[in-house]
Design an enzyme around this catalytic site. Structure first.
Site, PDB file in Angstrom:
ATOM      1  N   LYS A  37       1.383  -1.303  -4.892  1.00  0.00           N
ATOM      2  CA  LYS A  37       1.693   0.116  -5.093  1.00  0.00           C
ATOM      3  C   LYS A  37       2.549   0.613  -3.936  1.00  0.00           C
ATOM      4  O   LYS A  37       2.204   0.423  -2.771  1.00  0.00           O
ATOM      5  CB  LYS A  37       0.413   0.947  -5.170  1.00  0.00           C
ATOM      6  CG  LYS A  37       0.669   2.446  -5.357  1.00  0.00           C
ATOM      7  CD  LYS A  37      -0.620   3.232  -5.452  1.00  0.00           C
ATOM      8  CE  LYS A  37      -1.224   3.542  -4.105  1.00  0.00           C
ATOM      9  NZ  LYS A  37      -0.469   4.600  -3.356  1.00  0.00           N
ATOM     10  N   ASP A  64       4.116   5.037  -7.168  1.00  0.00           N
ATOM     11  CA  ASP A  64       3.173   6.153  -7.239  1.00  0.00           C
ATOM     12  C   ASP A  64       3.761   7.372  -6.534  1.00  0.00           C
ATOM     13  O   ASP A  64       3.372   7.716  -5.415  1.00  0.00           O
ATOM     14  CB  ASP A  64       1.843   5.735  -6.598  1.00  0.00           C
ATOM     15  CG  ASP A  64       0.771   6.791  -6.736  1.00  0.00           C
ATOM     16  OD1 ASP A  64       0.852   7.596  -7.676  1.00  0.00           O
ATOM     17  OD2 ASP A  64      -0.155   6.810  -5.902  1.00  0.00           O
ATOM     18  N   LYS A  66       4.048  10.417  -8.329  1.00  0.00           N
ATOM     19  CA  LYS A  66       3.415  11.582  -8.960  1.00  0.00           C
ATOM     20  C   LYS A  66       4.442  12.651  -9.319  1.00  0.00           C
ATOM     21  O   LYS A  66       4.397  13.786  -8.839  1.00  0.00           O
ATOM     22  CB  LYS A  66       2.324  12.150  -8.052  1.00  0.00           C
ATOM     23  CG  LYS A  66       1.223  11.139  -7.713  1.00  0.00           C
ATOM     24  CD  LYS A  66       0.169  11.752  -6.797  1.00  0.00           C
ATOM     25  CE  LYS A  66      -0.939  10.765  -6.479  1.00  0.00           C
ATOM     26  NZ  LYS A  66      -0.476   9.658  -5.621  1.00  0.00           N
ATOM     27  N   ASP A  69       8.125  18.221 -11.748  1.00  0.00           N
ATOM     28  CA  ASP A  69       9.290  19.047 -11.441  1.00  0.00           C
ATOM     29  C   ASP A  69       9.810  19.591 -12.759  1.00  0.00           C
ATOM     30  O   ASP A  69       9.173  19.414 -13.806  1.00  0.00           O
ATOM     31  CB  ASP A  69      10.348  18.194 -10.716  1.00  0.00           C
ATOM     32  CG  ASP A  69      11.187  19.001  -9.728  1.00  0.00           C
ATOM     33  OD1 ASP A  69      11.713  20.049 -10.150  1.00  0.00           O
ATOM     34  OD2 ASP A  69      11.303  18.587  -8.563  1.00  0.00           O
ATOM     35  N   THR A 124      -8.285  11.734  -6.130  1.00  0.00           N
ATOM     36  CA  THR A 124      -9.612  11.281  -5.723  1.00  0.00           C
ATOM     37  C   THR A 124     -10.151  11.971  -4.487  1.00  0.00           C
ATOM     38  O   THR A 124     -11.325  11.807  -4.158  1.00  0.00           O
ATOM     39  CB  THR A 124      -9.615   9.753  -5.486  1.00  0.00           C
ATOM     40  OG1 THR A 124      -8.623   9.434  -4.502  1.00  0.00           O
ATOM     41  CG2 THR A 124      -9.340   8.998  -6.765  1.00  0.00           C
ATOM     42  N   ARG A 215      -6.857   0.452   2.307  1.00  0.00           N
ATOM     43  CA  ARG A 215      -7.379   0.175   3.643  1.00  0.00           C
ATOM     44  C   ARG A 215      -8.324  -1.019   3.747  1.00  0.00           C
ATOM     45  O   ARG A 215      -8.261  -1.766   4.729  1.00  0.00           O
ATOM     46  CB  ARG A 215      -8.034   1.448   4.201  1.00  0.00           C
ATOM     47  CG  ARG A 215      -7.014   2.419   4.755  1.00  0.00           C
ATOM     48  CD  ARG A 215      -7.590   3.796   5.012  1.00  0.00           C
ATOM     49  NE  ARG A 215      -7.675   4.572   3.778  1.00  0.00           N
ATOM     50  CZ  ARG A 215      -7.723   5.906   3.741  1.00  0.00           C
ATOM     51  NH1 ARG A 215      -7.716   6.600   4.862  1.00  0.00           N
ATOM     52  NH2 ARG A 215      -7.777   6.539   2.596  1.00  0.00           N
TER      53      ARG A 215
END
Length: 242
Positions: A37, A64, A66, A69, A124, A215
């Protein structure tokens, strides 16, 4: 039904500050992960060049960004993503934006390949209090279900939702939507800045199709070994679900 290969369903979030860091991480992981990603941070500093780096290493790419617009901007941005050979791209679940992205992608190849469009439901790191701050009185689960229903109605391929929501989406909306779940943490790790996290087993058991992990792999002493451990857990969960 063919057996799901968990290695194809683990997406590494390349949430790092430079192309050099991303390339170094990819080289350390090698073939343990086939899908990555690229989000706002990395795309801002490395842009399409990072996509070329990932492609040279034969990685599938989840862009990614998002999109949200005016329609023409979303349409043109989606068309550019499709032209670059991106596999997944995210669009916020706003009807005008979703329809514009569909128009920008164009016709889907008969073999089902090409760009898959994913609607972002609820980030999230949001919880019910965050929704109230935005003037939304629904529960997180109800809002996720409503936005997933919208995505299915307009013809999107799938949605992005936390590990708490796949079962709601499957029950209320569709068994066919792809569900991509970020905020995944092995059971021995913390939530970081996510308000809604899940383990690989719980997310897949609830109905998730792809898991996004950042992570726990990126910051591991041995990222390749960390990836392989997660894939093993995912494979067991997919096999149990089948």
């Amino acid at each position: 039904m063919s057996r799901v290969d968990a290695k194809d369903r683990l997406i590494l979030a390349l949430d790092v500050a430079s192309a050099e860091e991303a390339v170094h991480l990819l080289d350390r992981i090698g073939e343990a992960i086939s899908f990555v990603k690229i989000g706002l941070e990395l795309y801002t500093v490395a842009g399409p060049e990072m996509i070329k780096h990932a492609r040279l290493r034969k990685k599938r790419i989840f862009l990614d960004l998002k999109f949200l617009d005016i329609e023409e901007t979303v349409k043109r941005a989606t068309a550019r993503a499709a032209a670059m050979g991106i596999d997944f791209v995210t669009v916020h679940a706003n009807r005008k934006a979703l329809n514009a992205a569909l128009e920008g992608r164009g016709a889907v190849p008969s073999d089902g390949s090409g760009l898959k469009l994913l609607a972002v439901t609820v980030l999230t790191n949001f919880d019910a209090a965050d929704l109230r701050d935005m003037g939304i009185q629904w529960s997180v689960a109800d809002l996720v279900a409503a936005r997933a229903k919208l995505a299915a109605e307009v013809g999107f391929d799938g949605v992005v939702a936390s590990g708490e929501e796949p079962s709601v989406i499957r029950q209320r909306v569709s068994q066919d939507l792809l569900i991509v779940t970020p905020g995944i943490r092995p059971s021995d790790q913390g939530a970081d800045d996510h308000a809604r996290v899940s383990t690989p087993t719980s997310a897949i058991s609830a109905g998730a199709d792809y898991l996004v992990v950042g992570r726990p792999i990126r910051d591991a002493a041995d990222p390749k070994a960390a990836s392989e451990r997660i894939v093993l857990e995912m494979q067991a969960a997919f096999d149990s679900r089948a």
